[in-house]
Design an enzyme around this catalytic site. Structure first.
Site, PDB file in Angstrom:
ATOM      1  N   SER A 126       0.809  -1.219   0.000  1.00 23.54           N
ATOM      2  CA  SER A 126       0.000   0.000   0.000  1.00 23.54           C
ATOM      3  C   SER A 126       0.844   1.273   0.000  1.00 23.54           C
ATOM      4  O   SER A 126       0.380   2.325  -0.415  1.00 23.54           O
ATOM      5  CB  SER A 126      -0.964   0.018   1.197  1.00 23.54           C
ATOM      6  OG  SER A 126      -0.262   0.157   2.407  1.00 23.54           O
ATOM      7  N   LYS A 164       0.979   4.864   6.963  1.00 23.67           N
ATOM      8  CA  LYS A 164       0.244   5.630   5.952  1.00 23.67           C
ATOM      9  C   LYS A 164       0.710   7.082   5.954  1.00 23.67           C
ATOM     10  O   LYS A 164       1.259   7.577   6.941  1.00 23.67           O
ATOM     11  CB  LYS A 164      -1.271   5.580   6.217  1.00 23.67           C
ATOM     12  CG  LYS A 164      -1.907   4.218   6.026  1.00 23.67           C
ATOM     13  CD  LYS A 164      -1.922   3.798   4.582  1.00 23.67           C
ATOM     14  CE  LYS A 164      -2.627   2.466   4.359  1.00 23.67           C
ATOM     15  NZ  LYS A 164      -1.879   1.326   4.927  1.00 23.67           N
TER      16      LYS A 164
END
Length: 206
Positions: A126, A164
């Site tokens: 990701s 993230k």
């Protein structure tokens, strides 16, 4: 660094300090037979056990890993710091609680910023290409980051740490993947999250 070499250093230091195998076992929270297996090389000493041995024997981790002569090397970069690699976060425990630590990596002290440093292993793609799958990411513990910085964030009831990029738009906070195949995670009352650290670097294990 071989486990048997570390075990021999532990045995020698314990003997010099008058610590019997039984007493060392008691301090380590294990049994005498386990210590004997370490000494004989039958059982390997794991990297996460070395800081505990160093604490019990009141010596530096670097001495157990490389011998007492390593302490006399007049190079700051030779001083190593044990950085915990976190696994699943035990709910309610401090972030760096023993239960959360899967392993350790060792970095030169002069290569690290100030503050409390820990690590996470990136799982999945990701954050690719910025952070590859499997990379060990070093982080400095802090409760917030600047807009656009990469952070370790607790989600799923504070039990799972994810990496993230943090985007702030007004009162809304988004956890953004760098890989556009994945959707952003919006932090709100239905999807709470907590920043626990700022990413400072990463490395790939050999």
């Amino acid at each position: 660094m071989k486990s048997i070499e570390v075990a021999k250093r532990i045995e020698k230091i314990a003997e010099e300090k008058g610590i019997s195998g039984a007493e060392l076992a008691r301090r380590m929270g294990t049994d005498r037979s386990t210590i004997t297996r370490y000494y004989k090389g039958i059982r390997k000493i794991s990297m996460e056990e070395i800081p505990k041995f160093a604490e019990v024997l009141e010596v530096d981790v670097i001495e157990l890993l490389f011998g007492s002569t390593a302490k006399n090397i007049n190079l700051v970069s030779q001083e190593k710091v044990a950085i915990p690699i976190l696994g699943k976060i035990a709910c309610g425990d401090p972030i760096l609680a023993k239960e959360n630590i899967e392993n350790y990596i060792y970095k030169p002290a002069d290569s690290l910023p100030s503050g409390e440093i820990f690590a996470l292993q990136a799982k999945g793609d990701s954050m690719d290409p910025t952070i590859p799958d499997g990379a060990i990411v070093l982080l400095r513990a802090q409760p917030d980051v600047e807009n656009g910085e990469i952070a370790a964030v607790l989600v799923n009831g504070d039990e799972e740490a994810t990496l993230k990029r943090v985007k702030k738009q007004g009162d809304t906070v988004f956890l953004m993947p760098d890989n556009n195949k994945y959707a952003p995670y919006i932090i709100d009352e239905n999807n709470p999250a907590k920043i626990i650290g700022k990413a400072i670097s990463y490395e790939m294990l050999l």
